[in-house]
Design a protein around this motif. Structure first.
Motif, mmCIF file in Angstrom:
data_model
loop_
_atom_site.group_PDB
_atom_site.id
_atom_site.type_symbol
_atom_site.label_atom_id
_atom_site.label_comp_id
_atom_site.label_asym_id
_atom_site.label_seq_id
_atom_site.Cartn_x
_atom_site.Cartn_y
_atom_site.Cartn_z
ATOM 1 N N GLY A 88 3.257 -0.637 -1.894
ATOM 2 C CA GLY A 88 2.051 -1.407 -2.168
ATOM 3 C C GLY A 88 2.133 -2.803 -1.579
ATOM 4 O O GLY A 88 3.229 -3.358 -1.400
ATOM 5 N N THR A 89 0.971 -3.380 -1.282
ATOM 6 C CA THR A 89 0.917 -4.758 -0.774
ATOM 7 C C THR A 89 -0.183 -5.561 -1.472
ATOM 8 O O THR A 89 -0.563 -6.631 -0.985
ATOM 9 C CB THR A 89 0.660 -4.764 0.748
ATOM 10 O OG1 THR A 89 -0.508 -3.985 1.031
ATOM 11 C CG2 THR A 89 1.841 -4.215 1.514
ATOM 12 N N GLY A 90 -0.712 -5.054 -2.580
ATOM 13 C CA GLY A 90 -1.744 -5.769 -3.321
ATOM 14 C C GLY A 90 -1.162 -6.870 -4.182
ATOM 15 O O GLY A 90 0.004 -7.262 -4.047
ATOM 16 N N THR A 135 -1.139 7.276 -6.988
ATOM 17 C CA THR A 135 0.207 7.080 -7.526
ATOM 18 C C THR A 135 0.951 8.400 -7.617
ATOM 19 O O THR A 135 2.129 8.484 -7.254
ATOM 20 C CB THR A 135 0.139 6.417 -8.911
ATOM 21 O OG1 THR A 135 -0.510 5.144 -8.800
ATOM 22 C CG2 THR A 135 1.524 6.219 -9.493
ATOM 23 N N ALA A 137 1.946 -5.769 -6.180
ATOM 24 C CA ALA A 137 3.129 -5.621 -5.330
ATOM 25 C C ALA A 137 3.716 -6.984 -4.994
ATOM 26 O O ALA A 137 4.941 -7.164 -4.979
ATOM 27 C CB ALA A 137 2.766 -4.861 -4.061
ATOM 28 N N ASN A 190 3.473 0.672 2.654
ATOM 29 C CA ASN A 190 2.058 0.538 2.307
ATOM 30 C C ASN A 190 1.213 1.375 3.243
ATOM 31 O O ASN A 190 1.715 2.013 4.171
ATOM 32 C CB ASN A 190 1.625 -0.930 2.375
ATOM 33 C CG ASN A 190 1.443 -1.403 3.812
ATOM 34 O OD1 ASN A 190 2.119 -0.923 4.714
ATOM 35 N ND2 ASN A 190 0.542 -2.336 4.022
ATOM 36 N N MET A 227 0.974 -0.349 -7.224
ATOM 37 C CA MET A 227 -0.379 -0.321 -6.663
ATOM 38 C C MET A 227 -1.355 0.259 -7.674
ATOM 39 O O MET A 227 -2.016 1.272 -7.423
ATOM 40 C CB MET A 227 -0.416 0.490 -5.374
ATOM 41 C CG MET A 227 0.392 1.771 -5.399
ATOM 42 S SD MET A 227 0.367 2.598 -3.812
ATOM 43 C CE MET A 227 -0.131 4.229 -4.334
ATOM 44 N N THR A 235 6.864 2.925 -11.882
ATOM 45 C CA THR A 235 5.508 2.535 -11.501
ATOM 46 C C THR A 235 5.076 1.330 -12.311
ATOM 47 O O THR A 235 5.427 1.192 -13.491
ATOM 48 C CB THR A 235 4.503 3.684 -11.732
ATOM 49 O OG1 THR A 235 4.406 3.964 -13.133
ATOM 50 C CG2 THR A 235 4.925 4.939 -10.990
ATOM 51 N N GLU A 246 -4.149 -0.722 -8.435
ATOM 52 C CA GLU A 246 -5.528 -0.792 -7.944
ATOM 53 C C GLU A 246 -5.937 0.462 -7.190
ATOM 54 O O GLU A 246 -7.126 0.712 -6.984
ATOM 55 C CB GLU A 246 -5.696 -2.027 -7.045
ATOM 56 C CG GLU A 246 -5.002 -1.956 -5.692
ATOM 57 C CD GLU A 246 -3.531 -2.332 -5.757
ATOM 58 O OE1 GLU A 246 -2.865 -2.322 -4.707
ATOM 59 O OE2 GLU A 246 -3.058 -2.639 -6.878
ATOM 60 N N LYS A 247 -4.959 1.292 -6.791
ATOM 61 C CA LYS A 247 -5.263 2.510 -6.030
ATOM 62 C C LYS A 247 -5.634 3.684 -6.925
ATOM 63 O O LYS A 247 -6.139 4.697 -6.442
ATOM 64 C CB LYS A 247 -4.062 2.896 -5.164
ATOM 65 C CG LYS A 247 -3.685 1.868 -4.100
ATOM 66 C CD LYS A 247 -4.748 1.767 -3.030
ATOM 67 C CE LYS A 247 -4.301 0.833 -1.913
ATOM 68 N NZ LYS A 247 -5.315 0.702 -0.850
#
Length: 530
Positions: free
Chosen positions: A185-187, A255, A190, A212, A247, A271, A249-250
């Motif tokens: 993840g990169t949000g 996940t 993350a 990501n 992540m 997670t 938000e995904k």
């Protein structure tokens, strides 16, 4: 050399690498087992040492009476074995032989104190039945119980600090017990996870890289190694021990898909929870006339617990006002001498159940700081006085909050109270934002000690505030207060947390509001779903 020979050699090289990394994974598991066994052995030796020292103290200290006919220490061998077994059994029950990455000293003291107290009572009860025919053990000096109890607590705590120090030395010097980590993840979440790992080498992670599904080359200086589909190859190539999926938000479907990629390797998978998982402390089963109901939301502060918390707030605030009154008097005199204007800065904030109250602080700016209307405080703000800059830095300007705590408008620990117009703004955007007003505002809080102060996400601060409300305990309040004091003393770490906030992008970064080190800040452009 032919291309075929090159390929064969490359294949051999890759095979050797994978074998060594597999051995490293197994070595880490063995190292954890060795750490656990060594801690059990260390505890057993320290419990025996505590009993022997208690025996010597009873011989040398004539309390409550002089020991007339002492028995040799060897006569208590059976009792020592029972005591060792009982205390270690309780420590196992409290999961104190699970080697955590981060250790809370408050939790550690609590569990060691409880385990030794319960284990000591168990050993006395068990010995009464097992050795009922042995007069030496049955009638051994009762003062030895007290000595052994206190000494065991002290020695076990010292032993655990020593054990943790040795693990840290082995990890930092030789890399023993260090886990190779990938973050997915990169949000926003993350970035929070990566920041915490980079700031906390004591966690024992070697952050290899980030995975990501976006076109980024790095995140906070950590390289992006590929996409989620590349996880099996990356796990095998780098010998990864653990994968953190950050992540939320995904959504859950994505996940689960990422988890399926990780399951092909021998890795630990963790997670980062979404807001529902984060806020809910624990789901419980209730019933409605025979119909099962799942309780996913409850508040710990109810009934007598509210009275208990209020009594603690009142007593600590009264003691604090008395004990700190000389310091507060000196600060007040210094403020008066340095610049014209009132000593205190009084501002309306929203407290329990959304009711307004007047929050009291020491004035840290010129009296005409708001002549052009309310503004935001910036670093090296020219409106700050020299003394004001100092007292804000060491948070002495917050001490008059004890008056609010004393009269019942605030609590020592709770969500930081905010101005009404900010509350109206955030309640329209942040899910469950008003639920944080079910508790009194606090001088410090769970969000603040976790670095969520100043220019940080209101959404994330709300999550921490709600988690506190649903998981409140006296121990948690003590932990928050002690960590707040430590962060004030450890100014270098506090500065790092404050500066590190800029690593997470925000909509134009806004500084702190006037005279408030913990007032709300603008929302991020994209908030995680609730």
């Amino acid at each position: 050399m032919s291309k075929r020979q090159d390929a064969v050699l490359d294949g051999r090289s890759t095979s050797v690498t994978i074998t060594l990394e597999g051995q490293q994974c197994m070595n880490n598991q063995r190292i954890r087992t060795i750490y656990t066994v060594s801690l059990v052995v260390l505890d057993a030796l320290l419990i025996c040492a505590a009993f022997i020292v208690a025996y010597r103290l009873r011989l040398s200290i004539p309390w409550p009476d002089e020991l007339l006919s002492p028995s040799p220490i060897s006569s208590y061998a059976g009792l020592i074995l029972v005591q060792v077994a009982s205390i270690i059994a309780v420590l196992f029950f409290y999961r104190q032989y699970y080697i955590p990455r981060a250790v809370s000293r408050v939790d550690q003291f609590y569990y060691v104190f409880a385990a030794v107290s319960i284990g000591t009572l168990m050993s006395v009860a068990i010995s009464t039945f097992i050795f009922k025919g042995d007069e030496v053990i049955r009638d051994y000096p009762r003062a030895m119980i007290i000595y052994a109890w206190v000494l065991t607590i002290v020695l076990l705590l010292i032993g655990r600090v020593f054990h943790q120090l040795m693990r840290s030395v082995l990890r930092n010097t030789y890399g023993i017990g260090e886990d190779k980590l990938l973050v997915v993840g990169t949000g926003d979440m993350a970035q929070v996870v990566v920041q915490r790992i980079l700031w906390s080498p004591q966690l024992g992670y070697n952050l290899i890289g980030i995975v990501n599904g976006e076109d980024k080359k790095e995140l906070l200086g950590v390289p992006v190694l590929g996409r989620p589909e590349d996880l099996p190859m990356l796990i095998e190539k780098h010998g990864i021990d653990e994968v953190i999926i950050a992540m939320p938000e995904k959504g859950h479907r994505e996940t689960v898909r990422v988890i399926s990629y990780c399951e092909r390797g021998r890795v630990s998978i963790k997670t980062f929870p979404d807001i529902f998982q984060f806020v809910t402390s624990e789901a419980t089963i209730d019933d409605l006339g025979g119909l099962p109901l799942l309780t996913v939301r409850d508040f710990a502060l109810r009934g007598y617990m509210l009275i208990f918390k209020r009594v603690i707030d009142f007593m600590v605030a009264a003691f604090g006002l008395i004990f700190l009154s000389p310091l507060m008097l000196l600060v007040a005199i210094a403020i008066k001498l340095e610049s014209p204007g009132p000593v205190f800065f009084v501002q309306e904030r929203m407290g329990l159940d959304g009711k307004p109250f007047l929050l009291i602080k020491f004035r840290s700016m010129r009296s005409d700081a708001e002549k052009d209307g309310p503004g935001w405080t910036t670093d090296n703000d020219p409106r700050q006085t020299k003394l004001g800059k100092l007292i804000r830095k060491i948070e002495v300007d917050e001490l008059p909050n004890l008056i609010n705590v004393f009269i019942g408008e605030m609590s020592l620990v709770g969500p930081r109270p905010e101005q009404a117009h900010y509350v109206e703004q955030f309640r329209k955007i942040v899910p469950r934002y008003m639920d944080r007003h079910r508790d009194k505002g606090g001088m410090t809080g769970w969000a603040q000690i976790n670095g969520l102060r100043g220019d940080t996400s209101i959404n994330e601060r709300t999550k921490f505030d709600l988690w506190y409300s649903e998981n409140w305990s006296v121990l948690l309040d003590v932990k928050i207060i002690l960590r707040t004091i430590w962060q004030i003393i450890d100014r270098e770490n506090g500065t790092r947390l404050e500066n590190g906030k800029t690593a997470v992008p925000t909509t134009p970064a806004s500084p702190k509001p006037d005279n408030d080190a913990a007032s709300p800040t603008p929302l991020r452009q994209s908030l995680p779903p609730s």
